[in-house]
Write an enzyme that holds these catalytic residues in place. Structure first.
Site, PDB file in Angstrom:
ATOM      1  N   HIS A   1      51.986  36.263  50.063  1.00 39.90           N
ATOM      2  CA  HIS A   1      52.180  34.811  50.032  1.00 39.90           C
ATOM      3  C   HIS A   1      51.977  34.232  48.624  1.00 39.90           C
ATOM      4  O   HIS A   1      51.587  33.074  48.487  1.00 39.90           O
ATOM      5  CB  HIS A   1      51.270  34.124  51.060  1.00 39.90           C
ATOM      6  CG  HIS A   1      49.788  34.357  50.823  1.00 39.90           C
ATOM      7  ND1 HIS A   1      48.895  34.609  51.829  1.00 39.90           N
ATOM      8  CD2 HIS A   1      49.043  34.344  49.686  1.00 39.90           C
ATOM      9  CE1 HIS A   1      47.679  34.753  51.332  1.00 39.90           C
ATOM     10  NE2 HIS A   1      47.741  34.585  50.034  1.00 39.90           N
TER      11      HIS A   1
ATOM     12  N   GLU B   1      42.955  40.366  50.609  1.00 39.16           N
ATOM     13  CA  GLU B   1      43.762  39.637  51.607  1.00 39.16           C
ATOM     14  C   GLU B   1      44.364  40.569  52.653  1.00 39.16           C
ATOM     15  O   GLU B   1      44.840  40.104  53.694  1.00 39.16           O
ATOM     16  CB  GLU B   1      44.867  38.833  50.911  1.00 39.16           C
ATOM     17  CG  GLU B   1      44.304  37.656  50.124  1.00 39.16           C
ATOM     18  CD  GLU B   1      45.348  36.963  49.251  1.00 39.16           C
ATOM     19  OE1 GLU B   1      45.097  35.818  48.860  1.00 39.16           O
ATOM     20  OE2 GLU B   1      46.411  37.561  48.942  1.00 39.16           O
TER      21      GLU B   1
ATOM     22  N   HIS C   1      46.265  43.195  44.180  1.00 35.94           N
ATOM     23  CA  HIS C   1      46.334  42.355  42.978  1.00 35.94           C
ATOM     24  C   HIS C   1      44.949  41.873  42.584  1.00 35.94           C
ATOM     25  O   HIS C   1      44.056  41.782  43.414  1.00 35.94           O
ATOM     26  CB  HIS C   1      47.302  41.176  43.137  1.00 35.94           C
ATOM     27  CG  HIS C   1      46.960  40.134  44.168  1.00 35.94           C
ATOM     28  ND1 HIS C   1      46.786  40.422  45.502  1.00 35.94           N
ATOM     29  CD2 HIS C   1      46.788  38.793  44.069  1.00 35.94           C
ATOM     30  CE1 HIS C   1      46.533  39.304  46.178  1.00 35.94           C
ATOM     31  NE2 HIS C   1      46.513  38.292  45.329  1.00 35.94           N
TER      32      HIS C   1
ATOM     33  N   HIS D   1      42.813  28.980  49.994  1.00 40.51           N
ATOM     34  CA  HIS D   1      42.605  29.152  48.547  1.00 40.51           C
ATOM     35  C   HIS D   1      42.006  27.890  47.925  1.00 40.51           C
ATOM     36  O   HIS D   1      42.366  27.506  46.827  1.00 40.51           O
ATOM     37  CB  HIS D   1      43.919  29.471  47.846  1.00 40.51           C
ATOM     38  CG  HIS D   1      44.608  30.701  48.351  1.00 40.51           C
ATOM     39  ND1 HIS D   1      45.204  30.748  49.583  1.00 40.51           N
ATOM     40  CD2 HIS D   1      44.799  31.915  47.782  1.00 40.51           C
ATOM     41  CE1 HIS D   1      45.729  31.963  49.754  1.00 40.51           C
ATOM     42  NE2 HIS D   1      45.502  32.678  48.691  1.00 40.51           N
TER      43      HIS D   1
END
Lengths: 132, 280
Positions: free
Chosen positions: B12, B240, B193, B59
């Site tokens: 996302h 995530e 990431h 977030h």
């Protein structure tokens, strides 16, 4: 020495480092300021008078200094969390590749090239799969 | 009886939203990522889900560090997106399904998952971008939303094992729901990431492919690590994957068929993937 999973995970939190309770406590004021940047009026207020805006949130001297110097690693060290810091970076028009370059000491182009090069580690045939 | 039709998983990355705004889907940088979605769109058009139960992480739009729930279930009639502060467009709102949400909440707490209940909840790009990717250009989303938020921001994070168990509890709750909806399960975020620190830019295809290869048939394989070990393997934001693990749990214990998969490096700072699993 026997392995202790709690000790090992705590060591990982410090080594990587991960945003744990110590950092969350240390960084609260800085992160609260960055969280406020979800609102455009607050982004404008920061730009209009950075010193006053930082003071309003009670940033520590270390945090204030890191923000003034736009020093991302120092902001992280002062308890900043990257999800909130990204909102501050956005005020200056900086994206995550700019942040990556600032943190690794590379140029933005070199950082981007480093990202692209990592595709070489994908084994052949692992990219796309579609059921027939 | 309600039916779980399948599971849709995707990265996302906020940058995807920028690419959509600019119409960059066919450019050399973005095409390998967007190419993962036509099969998923076609499958959704055929399967026509009524509800999406979406596992994602906030977030810093809805939750701040003043109150950070480990697991939170939305129970709102409507979910709005809002300015996230980094220049993304504000995405359209989502219609909720409060009756199903409250059924899940009730069943989860009876099942000893002491989740947080949110009658008001903003949802961020972690929900909007996955929807934009599979229903581009629609005037209103064709499904109702039940969002489930997992803390991937502030340690301690829930373990992969606990996330799989939460997902399985959601599955049991969905199976005891009296409605006849067709339910899509979504897990968003990842894959590997890292945005922060000297290791910024870290990715790990080996771990990502381990996850992709095991999610359908052997999700327990992903629960052998602690959350901290996942951060070491997948990068600080690669955790995530917890959303994917929980979503896989919500699909149930039966074997899944992989309908389509796409894995690409890089999208922004991220190893990006999309995956579609269907029951049977």
């Amino acid at each position: 020495m026997t392995s202790d999973p709690v000790r090992d995970d705590n060591a990982r939190r410090k080594a990587i480092p991960l945003f744990d309770g110590d950092l969350a406590r240390r960084g609260y004021a800085l992160n609260a300021m960055c969280f406020s940047f979800n609102e455009e009026a607050n982004r404008k207020a920061f730009l209009a008078d950075e010193e006053a805006y930082c003071a309003k949130f009670g940033l520590t001297e270390e945090q204030r200094d890191a923000v003034a110097r736009r020093d991302v690693l120092a902001m992280l060290e002062a308890g900043g969390n990257v999800y909130y810091l990204a909102k501050l970076a956005g005020i200056f028009g900086l994206g995550v590749q700019d942040l990556g370059a600032l943190q690794t000491g590379m140029s933005v182009d070199a950082f981007k090239a480093m990202l692209v090069r990592q595709a070489e580690a994908i084994p052949q045939g692992a990219r796309v799969r579609e059921a027939v | 009886m309600a039916k779980i039709i399948g599971g849709y998983f995707t990265s996302h990355v906020p940058g995807i939203g920028g690419a959509i705004v600019r119409g960059d889907q066919e450019t050399p940088y973005w095409k390998p990522f967007f190419d993962g979605f036509p099969p998923i769109r076609a499958w959704l058009a055929k399967e026509r889900p009524d509800v999406a139960v979406v596992f994602s992480n906030d977030h810093g739009l809805n939750f701040f560090l003043d109150k950070m729930p480990t697991f939170a279930v939305g129970a709102a009639p409507q979910y709005d997106n809002a300015d996230e502060g980094w220049g993304l467009p504000v995405y359209k709102s989502f219609e909720g399904h409060p009756a199903l949400s409250w059924h899940l909440i009730d069943a989860l707490v009876r099942d000893e998952f002491d989740i947080t209940t949110c009658q008001k909840m903003l949802v961020d790009h972690a929900v909007s971008i996955p929807f934009e990717l599979v229903w581009p250009g629609v005037e209103a989303w064709p499904v109702k939303l039940v969002p489930i938020s997992i803390n991937t921001v502030q340690y301690p994070l829930p373990s992969p094992k606990r996330c799989l168990a939460l997902g399985r509890a959601v599955h049991r709750a969905l199976m005891s729901w009296g409605g006849d909806e067709r339910i899509l399960i979504c897990g968003t975020g990842g894959l590997s990431h890292q945005l922060d620190g000297p290791r910024a830019g870290f990715m790990n295809p080996e771990y990502d492919l381990f996850c992709l290869d095991n999610l359908a048939a052997n999700p327990e394989a992903l629960t052998g690590h602690s959350a901290e070990e996942v951060a070491e393997l997948a990068g600080t934001q690669g955790v995530e994957i917890l959303n994917w693990i929980a979503a896989r749990g919500a699909m149930g214990d039966t074997p899944m068929t992989e309908v389509s998969r796409n894995y690409h490096i890089p999208i922004s700072n991220t190893a990006a993937a999309s995956l579609l699993l269907q029951a049977g």
